[in-house]
Design a protein around this motif. Structure first.
Motif, mmCIF file in Angstrom:
data_model
loop_
_atom_site.group_PDB
_atom_site.id
_atom_site.type_symbol
_atom_site.label_atom_id
_atom_site.label_comp_id
_atom_site.label_asym_id
_atom_site.label_seq_id
_atom_site.Cartn_x
_atom_site.Cartn_y
_atom_site.Cartn_z
ATOM 1 N N ASP A 177 0.852 -1.186 0.000
ATOM 2 C CA ASP A 177 0.000 0.000 0.000
ATOM 3 C C ASP A 177 0.887 1.236 0.000
ATOM 4 N N GLU A 227 -1.040 -2.412 -6.089
ATOM 5 C CA GLU A 227 -2.332 -1.967 -5.598
ATOM 6 C C GLU A 227 -2.828 -0.818 -6.466
ATOM 7 N N HIS A 268 -2.597 5.717 -1.360
ATOM 8 C CA HIS A 268 -2.813 4.637 -2.323
ATOM 9 C C HIS A 268 -2.494 5.102 -3.739
ATOM 10 N N HIS A 291 -5.874 -5.096 -4.784
ATOM 11 C CA HIS A 291 -6.251 -4.196 -3.680
ATOM 12 C C HIS A 291 -7.296 -3.162 -4.097
#
Length: 256
Positions: free
Chosen positions: A167, A187, A201, A223
């Motif tokens: 992340d 992700e 993110h 993700h």
């Protein structure tokens, strides 16, 4: 190398969807890479959880480590384990507070937290930015851009390389760490838009941009939260990167 997705729902589990967790295998060695909510159930459906040879945590948010508690119960109290967990203590690699925080989750109360000990079935190791060897894997970690201590990993073995973003927001060095990797497991938690929180993110566009700049062989997108339009995220990634781009699926395996 073979990557199996134990869970790929971002931030929280979705309907019948576990959060982040992966199994990376090479030369008969099984490395767990994160173990978020619901992943232990998926792992048990695919193979014997006592086959794990090591665990590597990118960070300690629950969607990446919550099922460590269930694994601990399994390793300490299963009446007939296929491998003796005390004779084969599981190496666990993670950020600086990994041992304290995971051990605390098994303390009866705050007063006895310091006395709780899981060293009967685990051996804990702190991640550093030094390259380390875990079984057949060479692992290089880089501090990621996230609200807690979190890492991105470059993992090599058998002449192949997987880059796992963990992340993170965009940061200097992310594409460099991924340079030339056979697979980028990235992700991508939302679509690209002004006003997104920084250092949290990646968007689909960000993931594709990193893949393009790093000239990776293939991009695996993961993700994605259950409230995010996964098709839109995937479309963004494909617009930014012209190589093979796949939205990973729980329970599926991907050769590296």
């Amino acid at each position: 190398m073979l990557l199996t997705v134990l869970g790929c729902s971002g931030s929280a589990p979705g309907p019948n969807a576990a959060t982040s967790g992966y199994l990376l295998e090479a030369d008969g060695f099984a490395l767990g890479l994160d173990l978020g909510t619901g992943t232990l159930a998926v792992l048990q459906a695919l193979r014997d959880p006592f086959d794990l040879d090591a665990l590597l945590f990118s960070h300690l948010h629950p969607d990446h480590c919550a099922d460590f508690t269930g694994l601990t119960v399994l390793r300490r109290y299963h009446p007939a384990p296929t491998r003796d967990p005390r004779a084969n203590r599981l190496p666990v690699y993670g950020p600086g507070e990994t041992e304290r925080r995971l051990v605390a989750s098994h303390s009866p109360d705050a007063a006895t937290e310091a006395e709780t000990d899981l060293s009967d079935v685990y051996e804990f190791h702190k991640i550093t930015t030094e390259t380390v060897h875990i079984g057949p894997f060479e692992v290089t970690a880089l501090l990621a851009a996230h609200p807690c201590e979190a890492y991105s990993f470059r993992i090599s073995g058998g002449g192949r390389t997987l880059m796992f973003t963990g992340d993170t927001g965009i940061f200097d060095g992310l594409a460099d760490l991924a340079a030339g990797a056979d697979v980028l497991l990235s992700e991508a938690s939302w679509t690209h838009a002004a006003g997104r929180p920084v250092n949290l993110h990646l968007s689909g566009t960000d993931a594709g941009t990193v893949a393009r700049r790093a000239a990776v062989g293939r991009l695996l997108v993961t993700h994605v939260p259950p409230w995010t339009d996964a098709a839109a995220v995937l479309a963004e990634a494909r617009s930014a990167y012209q190589g093979e781009t796949v939205l990973v699926r729980q329970g599926q395996s991907y050769p590296i």
